[in-house]
Design a protein around this motif. Structure first.
Motif, short mmCIF file in Angstrom:
data_model
loop_
_atom_site.label_atom_id
_atom_site.label_comp_id
_atom_site.label_asym_id
_atom_site.label_seq_id
_atom_site.Cartn_x
_atom_site.Cartn_y
_atom_site.Cartn_z
N SER A 21 0.83 -1.20 0.00
CA SER A 21 0.00 0.00 0.00
C SER A 21 0.86 1.26 0.00
O SER A 21 0.59 2.22 -0.73
CB SER A 21 -0.92 0.00 1.22
OG SER A 21 -1.76 1.13 1.20
N TYR A 234 -14.46 -0.67 -4.26
CA TYR A 234 -14.59 0.73 -3.86
C TYR A 234 -15.38 0.86 -2.56
O TYR A 234 -15.50 1.94 -2.00
CB TYR A 234 -15.30 1.54 -4.96
CG TYR A 234 -16.55 0.89 -5.48
CD1 TYR A 234 -17.76 1.02 -4.81
CD2 TYR A 234 -16.51 0.09 -6.62
CE1 TYR A 234 -18.90 0.37 -5.26
CE2 TYR A 234 -17.65 -0.56 -7.09
CZ TYR A 234 -18.83 -0.40 -6.40
OH TYR A 234 -19.96 -1.05 -6.86
N GLN A 276 -8.24 -2.29 -10.86
CA GLN A 276 -8.96 -1.33 -10.03
C GLN A 276 -8.34 0.05 -10.14
O GLN A 276 -7.16 0.20 -10.46
CB GLN A 276 -8.98 -1.78 -8.58
CG GLN A 276 -7.61 -1.99 -7.95
CD GLN A 276 -7.69 -2.59 -6.56
OE1 GLN A 276 -8.30 -2.02 -5.65
NE2 GLN A 276 -7.07 -3.76 -6.38
N GLN A 278 -7.05 3.45 -8.31
CA GLN A 278 -6.54 3.85 -7.01
C GLN A 278 -7.42 4.98 -6.46
O GLN A 278 -7.47 6.07 -7.01
CB GLN A 278 -5.10 4.35 -7.12
CG GLN A 278 -4.09 3.22 -7.27
CD GLN A 278 -2.66 3.73 -7.27
OE1 GLN A 278 -2.10 3.93 -8.33
NE2 GLN A 278 -2.08 3.92 -6.11
N PHE A 284 -8.23 -0.17 -0.34
CA PHE A 284 -7.26 -1.05 -0.99
C PHE A 284 -6.64 -2.01 0.03
O PHE A 284 -6.52 -3.21 -0.24
CB PHE A 284 -6.16 -0.23 -1.66
CG PHE A 284 -5.04 -1.07 -2.21
CD1 PHE A 284 -5.19 -1.77 -3.39
CD2 PHE A 284 -3.84 -1.20 -1.50
CE1 PHE A 284 -4.18 -2.58 -3.88
CE2 PHE A 284 -2.82 -2.00 -1.98
CZ PHE A 284 -2.98 -2.69 -3.18
N TRP A 287 -9.03 -4.71 0.99
CA TRP A 287 -9.12 -5.72 -0.07
C TRP A 287 -7.90 -6.62 -0.09
O TRP A 287 -8.01 -7.85 -0.15
CB TRP A 287 -9.26 -5.04 -1.45
CG TRP A 287 -9.07 -6.02 -2.57
CD1 TRP A 287 -9.95 -6.96 -3.01
CD2 TRP A 287 -7.88 -6.19 -3.36
NE1 TRP A 287 -9.40 -7.70 -4.03
CE2 TRP A 287 -8.13 -7.24 -4.26
CE3 TRP A 287 -6.65 -5.54 -3.38
CZ2 TRP A 287 -7.18 -7.67 -5.18
CZ3 TRP A 287 -5.69 -5.97 -4.30
CH2 TRP A 287 -5.96 -7.02 -5.19
#
Length: 325
Positions: A21, A234, A276, A278, A284, A287
């Motif tokens: 991340s 999202y 996906q 950002q 994120f 997920w």
């Protein structure tokens, strides 16, 4: 399973959620706003690989208060970029024969556009698109509106872009039957929280459902060669059911076990590709943390992704392989 090993060489395995991340969100990221291409237009024209697609949308549905969400009612910016990338013959999925004319593909959260299905289906055996029931009508409208387009890989280096109505596109050589681009696409509803992934192939022709691998091994193949999803991440509340559905679909096939001597005699594992935009690092991370419980995860390299999807584009592509339970 040399083909799969070669594919994985085009990416870097993700080991730590926080590190991944930080790496992705600390860099300068192109602004794509919410990510919708043109949410107020009833139709948009998209040029991919020299072919022009007319996509019908529903701005009124998007702005409605329908229970269960309405994000699938319009086309999102990442979808044309992903459609072009996944059909490029230099894509390692094709270069390593993990996708071919005998492949079966399933897509989660396809939305109304049917764009990835329209572009990819002519080059595979069968394509199953899934979403909520409200998507079905416009999905079929877009299949019918673009049924005459013959898809060819010959012009795959052209840029995918939205075009205003009335613009013209260059002609491409046809290597696929226009009818196939619709006839081998199935749409079925799939609720990530309540439906069973094992039933997906019931909407296919029985001959297609068995497929080449099933014929060779003498048993029914309930799985798929490729599972893909384009911009479905999202909402933190949907992450767990989404990941669980991905895992259930991928485990319809044997999982990938590195160094296994038995792997070469077994059916190829399902490759899962998640694309996906950002947006929120928190979403994120949620997920990725949930995903790494069920999958091994690779971030594909910029050399593979190309200009439109590389680092800093504001889009992410990860490759997943289900862990052995």
């Amino acid at each position: 399973m040399d083909q799969l090993i070669n594919l994985l060489a085009h990416g870097e395995e993700v080991i730590d959620v926080d590190e991944e991340s930080f790496l992705l969100f600390a860099q300068d990221i192109a602004s794509n706003n919410l990510g919708m291409l043109n949410p107020r237009a009833p139709t948009v024209e998209i040029s991919i690989n020299g072919n022009e697609y007319i996509i019908h949308q529903s701005p009124s549905l998007l702005s409605s208060h329908r229970a269960g969400g309405t994000t699938g009612a319009v086309l999102w910016k990442i979808t044309p970029l992903f459609a072009e990338w996944v059909t490029n013959p230099s894509n390692p999925l094709w270069a390593n024969a993990l996708l071919s004319q005998t492949s079966t593909v399933v897509e989660l959260g396809t939305g109304i556009s049917a764009l990835v299905a329209l572009v990819l289906a002519p080059s595979v055996r069968h394509y199953i698109a899934t979403d909520q029931e409200y998507v079905r009508k416009l999905f079929r409208t877009n299949l019918d509106a673009n049924a005459s387009i013959s898809v060819s890989f010959s012009n795959s280096n052209n840029k995918a872009k939205g075009k205003s109505k009335g613009s013209k596109s260059s002609k491409s050589k046809s290597t696929s039957s226009p009818a196939k681009s619709v006839n081998n696409i199935s749409f079925t509803t799939l609720d990530w929280e309540t439906d069973q992934a094992a039933s997906l192939k019931e909407c296919m022709d029985p001959d297609d459902a068995h497929g080449q691998d099933g014929e060779e091994e003498g048993d029914e193949d309930k799985g798929f060669d490729l599972l893909l999803s384009c911009d479905c991440i999202y909402n933190e509340a949907l992450v767990a059911p989404f990941v669980r559905t991905c895992a259930e679909i991928c485990r319809l096939r044997p999982t990938y076990v590195a160094g296994s001597e038995e792997q070469s005699s077994r059916r190829k594992p399902t490759v899962c590709i998640i694309a996906q935009q950002q947006r929120s690092p928190d979403v994120f991370e949620t997920w990725l943390r949930e995903t790494m419980r069920e999958f091994r995860v690779w971030r594909l390299s910029d050399d593979v992704l190309g200009e439109g999807l590389k680092s800093g584009s504001g889009y992410l592509i990860h490759l997943l392989l289900a862990k052995d339970k």
